[in-house]
Design a protein around this motif. Structure first.
Motif, mmCIF file in Angstrom:
data_model
loop_
_atom_site.group_PDB
_atom_site.id
_atom_site.type_symbol
_atom_site.label_atom_id
_atom_site.label_comp_id
_atom_site.label_asym_id
_atom_site.label_seq_id
_atom_site.Cartn_x
_atom_site.Cartn_y
_atom_site.Cartn_z
ATOM 1 N N GLU A 118 52.005 71.903 -73.926
ATOM 2 C CA GLU A 118 50.629 71.448 -74.262
ATOM 3 C C GLU A 118 49.719 71.640 -73.392
ATOM 4 O O GLU A 118 49.979 70.964 -72.257
ATOM 5 C CB GLU A 118 50.542 70.114 -75.144
ATOM 6 N N ALA A 119 48.688 72.062 -73.423
ATOM 7 C CA ALA A 119 47.594 72.249 -72.407
ATOM 8 C C ALA A 119 46.324 72.512 -72.873
ATOM 9 O O ALA A 119 46.027 72.525 -74.379
ATOM 10 C CB ALA A 119 48.025 73.299 -71.349
ATOM 11 N N SER A 120 45.022 72.377 -72.211
ATOM 12 C CA SER A 120 43.809 72.731 -72.738
ATOM 13 C C SER A 120 43.260 73.998 -71.983
ATOM 14 O O SER A 120 43.595 74.021 -70.862
ATOM 15 C CB SER A 120 42.750 71.677 -72.721
ATOM 16 N N VAL A 121 42.589 74.981 -72.448
ATOM 17 C CA VAL A 121 42.013 76.070 -71.852
ATOM 18 C C VAL A 121 40.516 76.190 -72.225
ATOM 19 O O VAL A 121 40.231 75.426 -73.279
ATOM 20 C CB VAL A 121 42.603 77.239 -72.284
ATOM 21 N N ALA A 122 39.759 76.739 -71.283
ATOM 22 C CA ALA A 122 38.277 76.662 -71.926
ATOM 23 C C ALA A 122 37.995 77.695 -72.975
ATOM 24 O O ALA A 122 37.147 77.662 -73.784
ATOM 25 C CB ALA A 122 37.476 77.416 -70.482
ATOM 26 N N SER A 123 38.583 78.690 -73.200
ATOM 27 C CA SER A 123 38.921 79.700 -74.412
ATOM 28 C C SER A 123 40.138 80.343 -74.391
ATOM 29 O O SER A 123 40.996 80.273 -73.356
ATOM 30 C CB SER A 123 37.709 80.698 -74.220
ATOM 31 N N PRO A 124 40.374 80.731 -75.647
ATOM 32 C CA PRO A 124 41.786 81.623 -75.699
ATOM 33 C C PRO A 124 41.812 82.815 -75.188
ATOM 34 O O PRO A 124 42.369 83.749 -75.855
ATOM 35 C CB PRO A 124 42.227 81.336 -77.197
ATOM 36 N N ARG A 125 41.411 83.121 -74.028
ATOM 37 C CA ARG A 125 41.422 84.291 -73.559
ATOM 38 C C ARG A 125 42.830 84.536 -72.780
ATOM 39 O O ARG A 125 43.405 83.806 -72.271
ATOM 40 C CB ARG A 125 40.187 84.756 -72.650
ATOM 41 N N LEU A 126 43.170 85.717 -72.516
ATOM 42 C CA LEU A 126 44.810 85.978 -72.121
ATOM 43 C C LEU A 126 44.904 85.405 -70.488
ATOM 44 O O LEU A 126 45.708 84.786 -70.391
ATOM 45 C CB LEU A 126 44.860 87.409 -72.120
ATOM 46 N N ASP A 127 43.907 85.701 -69.623
ATOM 47 C CA ASP A 127 44.371 85.093 -68.390
ATOM 48 C C ASP A 127 44.195 83.490 -68.210
ATOM 49 O O ASP A 127 45.016 83.016 -67.656
ATOM 50 C CB ASP A 127 43.167 85.708 -67.214
ATOM 51 N N GLY A 128 43.294 83.006 -69.116
ATOM 52 C CA GLY A 128 43.303 81.390 -69.199
ATOM 53 C C GLY A 128 44.680 80.845 -69.683
ATOM 54 O O GLY A 128 45.326 79.822 -69.302
ATOM 55 N N VAL A 129 45.108 81.612 -70.761
ATOM 56 C CA VAL A 129 46.359 81.314 -71.338
ATOM 57 C C VAL A 129 47.584 81.329 -70.345
ATOM 58 O O VAL A 129 48.445 80.447 -70.219
ATOM 59 C CB VAL A 129 46.587 81.971 -72.823
ATOM 60 N N VAL A 130 47.400 82.345 -69.788
ATOM 61 C CA VAL A 130 48.713 82.692 -68.812
ATOM 62 C C VAL A 130 48.619 81.463 -67.700
ATOM 63 O O VAL A 130 49.616 81.009 -67.275
ATOM 64 C CB VAL A 130 48.684 84.162 -68.236
ATOM 65 N N ARG A 131 47.452 81.228 -67.118
ATOM 66 C CA ARG A 131 47.245 80.272 -66.127
ATOM 67 C C ARG A 131 47.630 78.867 -66.639
ATOM 68 O O ARG A 131 48.518 78.291 -65.945
ATOM 69 C CB ARG A 131 45.739 80.228 -65.739
ATOM 70 N N ARG B 202 37.208 67.535 -79.028
ATOM 71 C CA ARG B 202 35.911 66.890 -78.953
ATOM 72 C C ARG B 202 35.141 67.566 -77.631
ATOM 73 O O ARG B 202 33.940 67.263 -77.581
ATOM 74 C CB ARG B 202 35.993 65.610 -78.998
ATOM 75 N N ARG B 203 35.824 67.671 -76.770
ATOM 76 C CA ARG B 203 35.234 68.044 -75.275
ATOM 77 C C ARG B 203 34.663 69.511 -75.169
ATOM 78 O O ARG B 203 34.201 69.922 -74.105
ATOM 79 C CB ARG B 203 36.040 67.684 -74.114
ATOM 80 N N GLY B 204 34.833 70.216 -76.181
ATOM 81 C CA GLY B 204 34.792 71.677 -76.509
ATOM 82 C C GLY B 204 35.461 72.724 -75.809
ATOM 83 O O GLY B 204 35.250 73.899 -75.453
ATOM 84 N N ARG B 205 36.852 72.101 -75.479
ATOM 85 C CA ARG B 205 37.839 73.078 -75.052
ATOM 86 C C ARG B 205 38.939 73.395 -76.142
ATOM 87 O O ARG B 205 38.964 72.776 -77.238
ATOM 88 C CB ARG B 205 38.526 72.415 -73.752
ATOM 89 N N ASN B 206 39.611 74.386 -75.756
ATOM 90 C CA ASN B 206 40.817 74.863 -76.808
ATOM 91 C C ASN B 206 42.308 74.183 -76.541
ATOM 92 O O ASN B 206 42.798 73.979 -75.251
ATOM 93 C CB ASN B 206 40.669 76.214 -76.834
ATOM 94 N N ARG B 207 42.651 73.635 -77.374
ATOM 95 C CA ARG B 207 43.956 72.924 -77.381
ATOM 96 C C ARG B 207 45.091 73.909 -77.502
ATOM 97 O O ARG B 207 45.116 74.738 -78.508
ATOM 98 C CB ARG B 207 43.991 71.781 -78.412
#
Length: 282
Positions: free
Chosen positions: A200-213, A270-275
């Motif tokens: 489980e993590a949070s990402v700014a958006s579900p774009r590939l580089d962010g998910v890989v990170r 609620r903080r505007g990030r993607n779970r």
């Protein structure tokens, strides 16, 4: 299903799609089966059938729920009155096909069989040991399905029925252990065991580089470098766009890091990030 780009179609892929199109045209009114297909090959097979307007007839079956290497099953149109829609590779269609098999409406005995694999209880055998021993007999990969390993001494393998006598007679060693193989009818409710690590993590958006990170704990620039180098597969095809969207249900493979199922990537906190919720294959 996401579009398969021409850049992903090498000569082998095009030959597979041509064979799929030929099969669906030839067997327009009957049940037909392919060889065992990898998850990537299944998507190519589906794309070819969809181009022929025959995707509704197509199912995939690996012998038990949880199988990854599966045969394509083309069923007659008159069996499709209650077929579920949605993911062509998902559980709904697999369960529908399983019900047809259990009711003996579809007979897969000519296309797929199971063999039990048993060690001596003295050695410790892995999936690699079993696979290496079977391939060492000269068996080609396309007639071989999943190997379901239960412990260090026992496994099952799915394969073409024509290969069962050869395997049961000739498979006597795996790793450094003596083994035996026998044709078997699997018990009701049999499923291929899978083990996962939940992430489980949070990402700014579900774009590939962010998910890989998030999955690797690398820096964003290093994660982007993996994508740009072609080391990341999205749903079994290389994806080199760092901003490619990752969706719920996608499968992500990162060279050197592992394979992941994305259970959720688009729930906004609620903080505007993607779970991000994922399962990593152990």
């Amino acid at each position: 299903m996401k579009f398969i780009s021409d850049k992903h179609l090498d000569d082998g892929s095009r030959r597979l799609m041509a064979r799929a199109a030929e099969l669906v045209r030839r067997e327009a009114y009957d049940t037909a089966f392919s060889d065992f297909l990898t998850p990537r090959e299944q998507r190519l097979f589906y794309a070819a059938c969809a181009a022929e307007g025959q995707a509704d007839r197509l199912f995939f079956y690996g012998g038990a729920p949880g199988a990854e290497r599966r045969i394509a099953v083309l069923v007659p149109e008159w069996l499709l009155s209650d077929v579920p829609t949605g993911d062509p590779f998902g559980e709904g269609r697999e369960q529908y096909l399983s019900s047809l098999i259990e009711n003996e409406t579809i007979d897969t005995s000519s296309a797929l069989a199971a063999v039990s694999l048993t060690g001596s209880d003295y050695g410790s055998l892995t999936h690699r040991d079993w696979l290496g021993a079977i391939l060492a007999l000269g068996i080609e990969r396309h007639v071989l399905g999943d190997i379901a390993v239960f412990d260090e001494h026992r496994a099952f393998v799915f394969l073409k029925p024509s290969m069962v006598p050869f395997v049961t007679e000739n498979l006597t060693h795996a790793g450094s252990d003596t083994v035996r193989a026998a044709a078997v009818t699997l018990p009701d409710g049999f499923e291929i065991p899978r083990s996962f690590e939940r992430i489980e993590a949070s990402v700014a958006s579900p774009r590939l580089d962010g998910v890989v990170r998030a999955l690797t704990n690398l820096s964003r620039s290093d994660a982007a470098s993996l994508v740009l180098a072609g080391d990341v597969e999205l749903n079994y095809f290389p994806e080199e766009k760092t901003d490619a969207p990752v969706e719920d249900g996608d499968t992500l493979s990162i060279r050197g890091w592992g394979k992941y199922i994305i259970d959720s990537a688009n729930t906004v906190t609620r903080r505007g990030r993607n779970r991000l919720v994922a399962r990593k294959y152990k």
